[in-house]
Write an enzyme that holds these catalytic residues in place. Sequence first.
Site, PDB file in Angstrom:
ATOM      1  CE  LYS A  92      -0.639  -2.031  -0.623  1.00  0.00           C
ATOM      2  NZ  LYS A  92       0.065  -0.906  -1.239  1.00  0.00           N
TER       3      LYS A  92
ATOM      4  CG  ASP B 273      -0.703   1.233  -4.218  1.00  0.00           C
ATOM      5  OD1 ASP B 273      -1.424   2.018  -3.570  1.00  0.00           O
ATOM      6  OD2 ASP B 273      -0.271   0.164  -3.748  1.00  0.00           O
TER       7      ASP B 273
END
Length: 274
Positions: free
Chosen positions: A69, A105
Site C-alpha cells: 500500500k 479503507d
Amino acid sequence: MKISGYTNVLAVVGNPVRHSLSPKLHNFLSEKLGRDYVYTAFEPSSFDGVAQAIKTLGIRGVNVTAPFKYDALASVDVVSENARCSGSVNTIVNEGGTLVGYSTDGEGLYLSMKHAGISTIGKKVMVLGAGGAAKPICVMLKNRGADKVVIKNRTEKRAALLAEDLNRIVNTDIFSVYSGEKSFDLIINTTSVGMGTQECSLDDISLISGAEAVVDIIYYPKKTALLRAAESMGVKILNGIGMLAFQGIIAYEYFTGEKVSEEYYTEALNIIDE
Ligand code: NAP
C-alpha cells in the site's frame, strides 16, 4: 459472465493474496450490475514494475493490499486527498494512462458502521493500534465528525507520532495518546491482535463498559476475544467483514464510475461473509 477481448481487467495486487475475497466480491458486483469487467489476483514478489504493467496492459484498475500500500502511494501519478492524508493507496484507477490512487479503507469502515447503525458524530473514540490501518480510520473519524480520538498502542511512541502527524495533516487537535481516560463512546481495534488467536487486543476490558459499540476490523475469527468480551457486557459489536466489503464497493465505484445501489449491500456482505 461473458468474457471477451473487450472485457475490462481489474485485480487485487498483494503478497500473499490468493486467499483474497476481493475477486468474489467484484465479480459478483459486475454480474449483478451487468458490467463487462473481470477481477482476478496478482501476487508479485515486489511492486517494482506494477504501475508500468497496469499502463502497458491497459488494466482498468487494481486494489492494493499488504505489503504494497505504501509502494502504491509512491507509484501513482495522482494521489487523492484522502489517500494523501491516509498515507497509503489501496485502489489504483487507470484513467487513460494516468494512474490515480485512492484510499477506501476508512470510508469502507464508515459505511460498515453506518450500515450497522453505529454513528461517529460527536463521539469520543478509542483507537487501538497505530499501524497502517489505524491512519485511514483516524482520518475517517475526523471527517465523519468524531469529537475526540484517543490512540492506544503497544509502542507508545508510534501512537504519539501518529496523533501528531494526524493533527497536522488534517489540521485539528482531536487526536491524542491514551493517558488513562476511563470512558469512551466507541472502541475500535485496528491492531492485528486477535487475528486467528484468542488474544484480546484491549488489556483493560473494564474500558468497554459504558461504550455504545465496540468495532474490530479483524474478520477472522468473526468474533474476536475483544468482541466476545463486549458482547457479554451487552455492548453492540461489529467485526471487519463489513469494512472489507464496503472498501471494495467504494473501489468498484471508482473503477466503473458507477454508484452501487444500496439494494446490493446486504448481498455483497453475505458474499464476503459466507
Ligand atoms: P500493521 O501496520 O502491521 O500494524 C499492526 C498494529 O498491531 C500495530 O499497532 C502494532 O503495534 C499492533 N500489534 C501487533 N502485534 C501486537 C501485539 N502482540 N501486542 C500489541 N499490539 C500489537 O497492520 P495493519 O495493516 O494496520 O493491519 C492491522 C489488522 O487490521 C490486521 O489484522 C489486518 O488484517 C486488519 N485489517 C482489516 C481490514 C478490513 O478490511 N477489515 C483492512 C485493513 C487491515 P506496534 O506499533 O506496537 O507494533
